[in-house]
Design an enzyme around this catalytic site. Structure first.
Site, mmCIF file in Angstrom:
data_model
loop_
_atom_site.group_PDB
_atom_site.id
_atom_site.type_symbol
_atom_site.label_atom_id
_atom_site.label_comp_id
_atom_site.label_asym_id
_atom_site.label_seq_id
_atom_site.Cartn_x
_atom_site.Cartn_y
_atom_site.Cartn_z
ATOM 1 N N ARG A 22 0.995 -1.267 0.258
ATOM 2 C CA ARG A 22 -0.004 0.059 0.178
ATOM 3 C C ARG A 22 0.635 1.085 -0.048
ATOM 4 O O ARG A 22 0.479 2.568 0.433
ATOM 5 C CB ARG A 22 -0.547 -0.489 0.746
ATOM 6 N N ARG A 26 -3.584 6.672 0.466
ATOM 7 C CA ARG A 26 -4.491 6.883 0.810
ATOM 8 C C ARG A 26 -3.229 8.142 1.935
ATOM 9 O O ARG A 26 -3.946 8.928 1.844
ATOM 10 C CB ARG A 26 -5.782 6.409 1.858
ATOM 11 N N ASP A 72 -6.590 -3.120 -7.804
ATOM 12 C CA ASP A 72 -7.257 -3.965 -6.582
ATOM 13 C C ASP A 72 -7.003 -5.130 -7.141
ATOM 14 O O ASP A 72 -7.484 -5.176 -8.432
ATOM 15 C CB ASP A 72 -8.282 -2.782 -5.892
#
Ligand code: 1CP
Length: 334
Positions: A22, A26, A72
């Protein structure tokens, strides 16, 4: 050959390497800026230019050895006909599972719809320095099933009650077929390493691990080996069964989860490169706690093939400055 491959394939202990699950996501303000203008997450994953740009964002900021393609695991069920909604609170939601619909898929249509992902890999590979690896990935069948059957809130799902064993076998076969297709096309587009995420393996009872975790992972690993591409497995949450998994599946590398004791891993996981392990929450602690925790992993794994990473993905609350400190610490002390 780049450094990650040297550790994965040649088991070269003198090589040091770091990347993060990741790492494109974000916690980066530059990602959030793009995300704000692109509310539909699936559409964003299927925008080749933006996907390549997001993949390269952490590479521009930090001293990392690999990029992981921004995509994803749920894109596969989405394209196989179970629309995914990422807007809902409490995790992604998939349209109701229908076996007939799954069965109706055609490889050609799948590849047409996935083409933007492969284009994103091509664009990224062209822009990425040759010393750095590009990682492609898939979700393992069991983890995809958890989302497809809407079971991620279920602590101990009773698989038998959901699908007949015959249908289950067919679903696993269909998923395997499309995952191989997806792996092959990621490799052909320029992905040099594949990571298989079995994020929900920990939900399986011991008696179900072989059929739903080890066997499907083994089949995918064998496929990657046939494609001459190193493969990293991440059967998250299976505790000491990591050892049985390793003997059964024999991947090039195992990503450790944060529940495992790194000393136990070193003693029990042999003939395999190890990756990760550090709890992503330690990056939210004080700097000294974080560095102390990181030092433990560096020290324990200094004399075996090891790739520095985490025991799960970076948390959205992570401060990028903190991550930079962690990487610099690793570079100085490994
Ligand atoms: O809201 C947003 O902005 C979307 C957040 C987001 C991101 C950045 C999701 C939704 N997926 C991703 C990208 C992603 N997902 C990558 C590529 C980027 C990178 O790693 O740097 C990868 C490899 C994944 C893999 C993934 N997706 C997994 C396996 C790894 C893991 O974390 O266990 C799983 C289970 C998913 C499902 C998923 N996708 C997104 C969410 C919110 C979820 C549910 C689980 C979760 O919250 O982690």
């Amino acid at each position: 050959m780049n450094v990650l491959r040297k550790i994965l394939v040649d088991k070269d202990v003198s090589c040091k390497s770091v990347w993060f699950m990741r790492q494109a996501g974000r916690y980066l303000p530059e990602f959030r800026e793009i995300r704000l203008k692109n509310r539909d997450f699936i559409k964003l994953c299927l925008n080749s230019e933006l996907s390549a740009e997001i993949t390269l964002q952490p590479i521009k900021r930090f001293d990392l050895d690999a990029a992981i393609i921004f995509s994803d695991i749920l894109l596969v069920p989405h394209i196989l006909g179970q629309n995914v909604d990422f807007k809902t609170e409490g995790g992604p939601k998939l349209k109701n599972f229908r076996f007939e619909k799954l069965k109706d898929n055609k490889p050609k249509d799948f590849l047409n719809k996935m083409k933007p992902v492969y284009d994103a890999i091509k664009i990224t590979r062209e822009k990425l320095d040759n010393t750095k690896s590009l990682i492609g990935f898939v979700g393992a069948p069991w983890t995809l099933l958890i989302y497809m059957l809407n079971l991620s809130k279920d602590k101990s799902p009773r698989i038998e009650s959901l699908l007949s064993s015959e249908t289950m076998d067919d679903v696993l076969d269909i998923l395997h077929e499309y995952l191989c297709l997806h792996i092959k096309n990621q490799i052909n587009a320029g992905a040099e390493i594949i990571q298989i995420f079995d994020s929900w393996a920990g939900l399986l009872s011991e008696s179900d691990l072989v059929k739903f975790c080890y066997e499907p992972n083994l089949k995918l690993v064998e496929y990657c080996k046939k494609m001459r591409t190193p493969v990293i497995c991440f059967p998250k949450g299976i505790k000491e069964k990591y050892s049985d998994f390793n003997k059964f599946v024999k991947p090039d590398a195992l990503n450790l989860d944060y529940d495992l004791d790194p000393r136990w891993c070193k003693d029990n996981l042999k003939n395999v490169t190890l990756q990760g392990g550090l709890h992503p929450k330690t990056l939210l602690e004080t700097e000294s706690i974080m560095l102390e925790a990181a030092a433990k992993y560096v020290k324990i794994f200094q004399d075996i093939p090891y790739i520095f990473n985490l025991g799960h993905g970076l948390l959205p609350e992570t401060d990028p400055v903190r991550l930079d400190k962690l990487i610099k610490f690793y570079r100085q002390h490994s």
